[in-house]
Write an enzyme that holds these catalytic residues in place. Structure first.
Site, PDB file in Angstrom:
ATOM      1  N   HIS A 147     -37.430   2.614 -14.456  1.00  0.00           N
ATOM      2  CA  HIS A 147     -36.723   3.957 -14.235  1.00  0.00           C
ATOM      3  C   HIS A 147     -36.504   4.170 -12.763  1.00  0.00           C
ATOM      4  CE1 HIS A 147     -37.103   4.581 -18.581  1.00  0.00           C
ATOM      5  NE2 HIS A 147     -38.070   4.692 -18.430  1.00  0.00           N
ATOM      6  N   ASN A 198     -31.051   3.621 -20.938  1.00  0.00           N
ATOM      7  CA  ASN A 198     -32.130   3.694 -19.890  1.00  0.00           C
ATOM      8  C   ASN A 198     -31.473   4.619 -18.772  1.00  0.00           C
ATOM      9  OD1 ASN A 198     -34.690   2.560 -19.207  1.00  0.00           O
ATOM     10  ND2 ASN A 198     -33.528   2.006 -17.166  1.00  0.00           N
ATOM     11  N   THR A 199     -32.246   5.394 -18.155  1.00  0.00           N
ATOM     12  CA  THR A 199     -32.088   5.985 -17.130  1.00  0.00           C
ATOM     13  C   THR A 199     -32.722   5.634 -15.738  1.00  0.00           C
ATOM     14  OG1 THR A 199     -31.948   8.143 -18.430  1.00  0.00           O
ATOM     15  CG2 THR A 199     -32.072   8.544 -16.203  1.00  0.00           C
ATOM     16  N   LYS A 222     -37.293  19.171 -25.942  1.00  0.00           N
ATOM     17  CA  LYS A 222     -36.535  19.172 -27.445  1.00  0.00           C
ATOM     18  C   LYS A 222     -37.464  19.326 -28.294  1.00  0.00           C
ATOM     19  CE  LYS A 222     -33.529  15.314 -25.376  1.00  0.00           C
ATOM     20  NZ  LYS A 222     -32.970  13.999 -25.489  1.00  0.00           N
ATOM     21  N   HIS A 232     -43.791   7.808 -18.425  1.00  0.00           N
ATOM     22  CA  HIS A 232     -42.764   7.894 -19.229  1.00  0.00           C
ATOM     23  C   HIS A 232     -41.619   8.560 -19.005  1.00  0.00           C
ATOM     24  CE1 HIS A 232     -41.046   7.403 -23.069  1.00  0.00           C
ATOM     25  NE2 HIS A 232     -40.948   8.719 -23.209  1.00  0.00           N
TER      26      HIS A 232
END
Length: 151
Positions: free
Chosen positions: A47, A75-76, A97, A146
Site C-alpha cells: 500500500h 488495491n490502494t 463501515k 492493514h
C-alpha cells in the site's frame, strides 16, 4: 603519554563518551526496526508508494505487476510519507463501515491515493484512479498493518 586531567585525557574521555552514545543510538534503531511486525512490511509492500502522483493510466498495471499483486481485484496505494501514515495509528479508534474494529484509525486529513481496480483478466489490466481521501488503517500498536479502506 596521556596525562589524566590534561588536554589529551579530556579528548580521550570525550571521544569515548561520543562512541558510547553513538553505539547506544545505533542499538536503539536496530531494536526499533527489529520490533516491527511482519504485517507492517506487508502493508508497506502492498500500500505505500511515496511518489508524488498523480499517476498516469498505466501506473496500476505496472505497479501491481512489479509488486506481485496481480491476484487482487482491487488495491490502494498511499502517496504520503511513511511518517504521515504511521501517525494515523495515533488517531482515536474508528468504526469503519459498521464493523467492529478495535484497532482501526482514520486519518485526520485527506491523503493522496491511487485506487487500482481490475478491468480485464486476459491479460490482467487495471484502471488507475487518483484522488485525495481519508484513509482507514488497522494498526498493531503503533505500526500500520492493514489498509481497511478510504472515504
Amino acid at each position: 603519554m596521556v596525562i589524566p586531567g590534561g588536554p589529551q585525557g579530556i579528548e580521550a574521555t570525550m571521544a569515548l563518551k561520543t562512541l558510547v552514545l553513538f553505539s547506544l543510538l545505533v542499538l536503539g534503531l536496530l531494536v526499533i526496526v527489529g520490533a516491527q511486525p511482519p504485517a507492517f512490511k506487508r502493508f508497506q509492500e502492498r500500500h505505500m508508494d511515496t511518489g508524488p502522483g498523480p499517476f498516469d493510466p498505466p501506473y496500476c498495471n505496472k505497479t501491481m505487476y512489479q509488486r506481485n499483486l496481480l491476484k487482487r481485484n482491487f488495491n490502494t496505494f498511499v502517496h504520503e510519507s511513511l511518517k504521515d501514515v504511521h501517525d494515523v495509528c495515533w488517531e482515536e479508534n474508528y468504526i469503519f463501515k459498521n464493523r467492529t474494529c478495535n484497532n482501526c484509525h482514520k486519518s485526520s486529513n485527506r491523503m493522496s491515493i491511487t485506487e487500482c481496480s481490475i478491468i480485464g483478466r486476459n491479460p490482467i489490466r487495471y484502471r488507475t484512479k487518483n484522488s485525495k481521501k481519508y484513509i482507514v488503517i488497522a494498526c498493531d500498536g503503533i505500526w500500520p498493518v492493514h489498509f481497511d479502506g478510504s472515504e
